[in-house]
Design a protein around this motif. Structure first.
Motif, mmCIF file in Angstrom:
data_model
loop_
_atom_site.group_PDB
_atom_site.id
_atom_site.type_symbol
_atom_site.label_atom_id
_atom_site.label_comp_id
_atom_site.label_asym_id
_atom_site.label_seq_id
_atom_site.Cartn_x
_atom_site.Cartn_y
_atom_site.Cartn_z
ATOM 1 N N PHE A 1 0.826 -1.211 0.000
ATOM 2 C CA PHE A 1 0.000 0.000 0.000
ATOM 3 C C PHE A 1 0.858 1.258 0.000
ATOM 4 O O PHE A 1 0.613 2.185 -0.781
ATOM 5 N N TYR A 2 1.876 1.299 0.849
ATOM 6 C CA TYR A 2 2.705 2.504 0.923
ATOM 7 C C TYR A 2 3.530 2.691 -0.351
ATOM 8 O O TYR A 2 3.744 3.820 -0.803
ATOM 9 N N VAL A 3 3.982 1.581 -0.950
ATOM 10 C CA VAL A 3 4.704 1.686 -2.222
ATOM 11 C C VAL A 3 3.789 2.263 -3.299
ATOM 12 O O VAL A 3 4.176 3.178 -4.045
ATOM 13 N N MET A 4 2.557 1.742 -3.377
ATOM 14 C CA MET A 4 1.608 2.251 -4.375
ATOM 15 C C MET A 4 1.234 3.695 -4.077
ATOM 16 O O MET A 4 1.043 4.507 -4.999
ATOM 17 N N LEU A 5 1.122 4.046 -2.806
ATOM 18 C CA LEU A 5 0.783 5.417 -2.432
ATOM 19 C C LEU A 5 1.873 6.387 -2.885
ATOM 20 O O LEU A 5 1.572 7.467 -3.433
ATOM 21 N N VAL A 6 3.124 6.022 -2.670
ATOM 22 C CA VAL A 6 4.232 6.882 -3.100
ATOM 23 C C VAL A 6 4.204 7.067 -4.616
ATOM 24 O O VAL A 6 4.385 8.187 -5.128
ATOM 25 N N MET A 7 3.958 5.981 -5.362
ATOM 26 C CA MET A 7 3.910 6.093 -6.824
ATOM 27 C C MET A 7 2.732 6.948 -7.270
ATOM 28 O O MET A 7 2.845 7.739 -8.224
ATOM 29 N N ALA A 8 1.582 6.802 -6.606
ATOM 30 C CA ALA A 8 0.399 7.593 -6.975
ATOM 31 C C ALA A 8 0.636 9.075 -6.736
ATOM 32 O O ALA A 8 0.323 9.918 -7.586
ATOM 33 N N VAL A 9 1.201 9.410 -5.576
ATOM 34 C CA VAL A 9 1.488 10.814 -5.271
ATOM 35 C C VAL A 9 2.516 11.363 -6.259
ATOM 36 O O VAL A 9 2.384 12.497 -6.757
ATOM 37 N N GLY A 10 3.534 10.573 -6.572
ATOM 38 C CA GLY A 10 4.536 11.015 -7.553
ATOM 39 C C GLY A 10 3.926 11.269 -8.915
ATOM 40 O O GLY A 10 4.274 12.249 -9.606
ATOM 41 N N ALA A 11 2.990 10.409 -9.342
ATOM 42 C CA ALA A 11 2.334 10.595 -10.638
ATOM 43 C C ALA A 11 1.487 11.856 -10.654
ATOM 44 O O ALA A 11 1.458 12.587 -11.656
ATOM 45 N N VAL A 12 0.784 12.134 -9.556
ATOM 46 C CA VAL A 12 -0.038 13.342 -9.479
ATOM 47 C C VAL A 12 0.834 14.592 -9.532
ATOM 48 O O VAL A 12 0.508 15.576 -10.214
ATOM 49 N N VAL A 13 1.960 14.571 -8.815
ATOM 50 C CA VAL A 13 2.889 15.710 -8.856
ATOM 51 C C VAL A 13 3.416 15.908 -10.270
ATOM 52 O O VAL A 13 3.498 17.040 -10.778
ATOM 53 N N LEU A 14 3.772 14.807 -10.938
ATOM 54 C CA LEU A 14 4.250 14.888 -12.318
ATOM 55 C C LEU A 14 3.184 15.472 -13.235
ATOM 56 O O LEU A 14 3.468 16.341 -14.077
ATOM 57 N N ALA A 15 1.931 15.009 -13.080
ATOM 58 C CA ALA A 15 0.845 15.508 -13.929
ATOM 59 C C ALA A 15 0.624 16.999 -13.720
ATOM 60 O O ALA A 15 0.384 17.739 -14.680
ATOM 61 N N ARG A 16 0.703 17.448 -12.475
ATOM 62 C CA ARG A 16 0.515 18.871 -12.204
ATOM 63 C C ARG A 16 1.640 19.704 -12.812
ATOM 64 O O ARG A 16 1.404 20.785 -13.362
ATOM 65 N N CYS A 17 2.869 19.188 -12.724
ATOM 66 C CA CYS A 17 4.002 19.906 -13.320
ATOM 67 C C CYS A 17 3.846 20.008 -14.832
ATOM 68 O O CYS A 17 4.116 21.061 -15.428
ATOM 69 N N ILE A 18 3.396 18.918 -15.471
ATOM 70 C CA ILE A 18 3.198 18.927 -16.918
ATOM 71 C C ILE A 18 2.089 19.887 -17.308
ATOM 72 O O ILE A 18 2.215 20.652 -18.274
ATOM 73 N N GLU A 19 0.994 19.865 -16.552
ATOM 74 C CA GLU A 19 -0.157 20.709 -16.886
ATOM 75 C C GLU A 19 0.206 22.180 -16.916
ATOM 76 O O GLU A 19 -0.317 22.931 -17.742
ATOM 77 N N ARG A 20 1.107 22.613 -16.039
ATOM 78 C CA ARG A 20 1.439 24.029 -15.923
ATOM 79 C C ARG A 20 2.757 24.389 -16.601
ATOM 80 O O ARG A 20 3.371 25.401 -16.279
ATOM 81 N N SER A 21 3.204 23.553 -17.524
ATOM 82 C CA SER A 21 4.455 23.793 -18.238
ATOM 83 C C SER A 21 4.179 24.017 -19.720
ATOM 84 O O SER A 21 3.034 23.939 -20.182
ATOM 85 N N LYS A 22 5.231 24.275 -20.479
ATOM 86 C CA LYS A 22 5.090 24.428 -21.919
ATOM 87 C C LYS A 22 4.581 23.147 -22.560
ATOM 88 O O LYS A 22 3.849 23.188 -23.555
ATOM 89 N N ILE A 23 4.976 22.006 -21.973
ATOM 90 C CA ILE A 23 4.478 20.728 -22.489
ATOM 91 C C ILE A 23 2.960 20.664 -22.350
ATOM 92 O O ILE A 23 2.249 20.249 -23.266
ATOM 93 N N GLY A 24 2.450 21.089 -21.201
ATOM 94 C CA GLY A 24 1.010 21.081 -20.980
ATOM 95 C C GLY A 24 0.270 21.996 -21.934
ATOM 96 O O GLY A 24 -0.801 21.638 -22.448
ATOM 97 N N PHE A 25 0.832 23.179 -22.196
ATOM 98 C CA PHE A 25 0.193 24.094 -23.144
ATOM 99 C C PHE A 25 0.206 23.513 -24.549
ATOM 100 O O PHE A 25 -0.751 23.664 -25.314
ATOM 101 N N GLY A 26 1.303 22.837 -24.899
ATOM 102 C CA GLY A 26 1.367 22.186 -26.206
ATOM 103 C C GLY A 26 0.351 21.066 -26.337
ATOM 104 O O GLY A 26 -0.305 20.919 -27.370
ATOM 105 N N LEU A 27 0.198 20.272 -25.262
ATOM 106 C CA LEU A 27 -0.797 19.197 -25.275
ATOM 107 C C LEU A 27 -2.213 19.759 -25.363
ATOM 108 O O LEU A 27 -3.087 19.179 -26.029
ATOM 109 N N ALA A 28 -2.458 20.889 -24.701
ATOM 110 C CA ALA A 28 -3.775 21.524 -24.781
ATOM 111 C C ALA A 28 -4.063 21.987 -26.210
ATOM 112 O O ALA A 28 -5.198 21.887 -26.689
ATOM 113 N N ALA A 29 -3.025 22.473 -26.897
ATOM 114 C CA ALA A 29 -3.203 22.873 -28.292
ATOM 115 C C ALA A 29 -3.542 21.670 -29.158
ATOM 116 O O ALA A 29 -4.391 21.756 -30.063
ATOM 117 N N ILE A 30 -2.897 20.536 -28.882
ATOM 118 C CA ILE A 30 -3.204 19.308 -29.624
ATOM 119 C C ILE A 30 -4.645 18.887 -29.372
ATOM 120 O O ILE A 30 -5.370 18.498 -30.302
#
Length: 312
Positions: free
Chosen positions: A158-187
């Motif tokens: 459970f704790y291993v999966m929790l760490v991976m889930a939190v890491g994925a959410v942090v990664l998604a938030r970083c992508i959403e607010r970056s140039k990559i995220g703006f490019g994906l929104a354009a796509i």
């Protein structure tokens, strides 16, 4: 809130849940918590491609099961620590994501979705005939009784999966607010216009396809130890594909928090239905909720909240 502060907040959440877990005596809490964290990870991974870029992927089960079966194969050969199995599962599923991207990302709309569904069917056929990992008969794994730092092994998972889930959410938030995220929104909004304005559409799509596949493979790698018996019908279960699509849609696709809300809500409802009604009711519940939200709130819970805030 900066990305660093958000990451620290995620770390604080992990520590808080670990401290709360010291007070838990019923192991079912960790079984249910693992399911919630697993679906947060899967829904977030799907949202990178399906929500941010608008490419609906029906092949979730292929990447997820690949991570699980690669974990079985490597464990039979070397019996390495779980973290190594997770990394190998991520590499294998990420590589398949890259190959799938080169072959299918020139397709759009329903044609891309059909291609990803075909990938899952082919992958299941390959695994069913792969005798080294049990083939159609499935594979048994002897789960350790205790984790490396004390407590039960299910608690450790459970704790291993929790760490991976939190890491994925942090990664998604970083992508959403970056140039990559703006490019994906354009796509997502209009790919041809994005290309005309110089957005490297193929490069961005390949990037998120690899990241999405790798995260799904990471989610699948601990599965054999969680269930102790793995066979193709369970690893390629339709519920994984349906839930992983439904959760971002219910929570609000194209936002980092939407998959989290949808995963927590839908998994809680399904776990409750499994205990009180029957596990057979799970897909029916998902279907009813999807019809309800698509009809009344096509932008999900986050879309409803934005509408209420704008009116206020």
């Amino acid at each position: 809130m900066t990305n660093l502060r958000f990451g620290l907040l995620g770390l604080a959440l992990i520590v808080a849940l670990w401290l709360a877990g010291r007070l838990v005596t019923n192991e079912y809490v960790f079984f249910a918590g693992y399911a919630v964290a697993q679906y947060i990870l899967l829904a977030t991974a799907w949202n990178l491609l399906g929500g941010y870029a608008g490419y609906v992927n029906f092949g979730t089960a292929a990447f997820f099961a690949l991570g699980a079966y690669v974990s079985v194969a490597v464990n039979k050969l070397f019996e390495p620590p779980l973290i190594v199995l997770i990394l190998v599962g991520a590499l294998a599923s990420g590589a398949v994501g890259l190959a799938m991207g080169y072959l299918t990302l020139k397709l759009r709309g329903v044609f891309f979705s059909i291609a990803t569904l075909a990938l899952a069917i082919v992958a299941q056929a390959v695994v069913t005939n792969w005798e080294f990992v049990g083939g159609s008969s499935g594979a048994y794994l002897l789960r350790p009784t205790a984790g490396p730092w004390g407590g039960s092994y299910v608690e450790y998972l459970f704790y291993v999966m929790l760490v991976m889930a939190v890491g994925a959410v942090v990664l998604a938030r970083c992508i959403e607010r970056s140039k990559i995220g703006f490019g994906l929104a354009a796509i997502r909004d209009d790919e041809l216009v994005g290309e005309a304005y110089g957005v490297p559409t193929l490069r961005l799509k390949l990037l998120v396809t690899v990241l999405s596949g790798a995260l799904m493979g990471m989610a699948g790698a601990p599965l054999p130890f969680y269930v102790a018996y793995l066979d193709p019908p369970s690893a390629f279960n339709l519920a994984y594909a349906v839930n992983t699509i439904a959760m971002p849609l219910i929570g609000g696709a194209s936002t980092w928090v939407g998959p989290v809300i949808g995963a927590v809500l839908l998994t809680a409802v399904q776990e409750t239905a499994m205990v009180t009604i029957s596990s057979a009711a799970n897909l029916m519940i998902v279907g009813l909720l999807m019809v309800l939200f698509i009809s009344l709130a096509p932008n999900g819970i986050m879309g409803l909240l934005r509408g209420v805030r704008s009116r206020a």
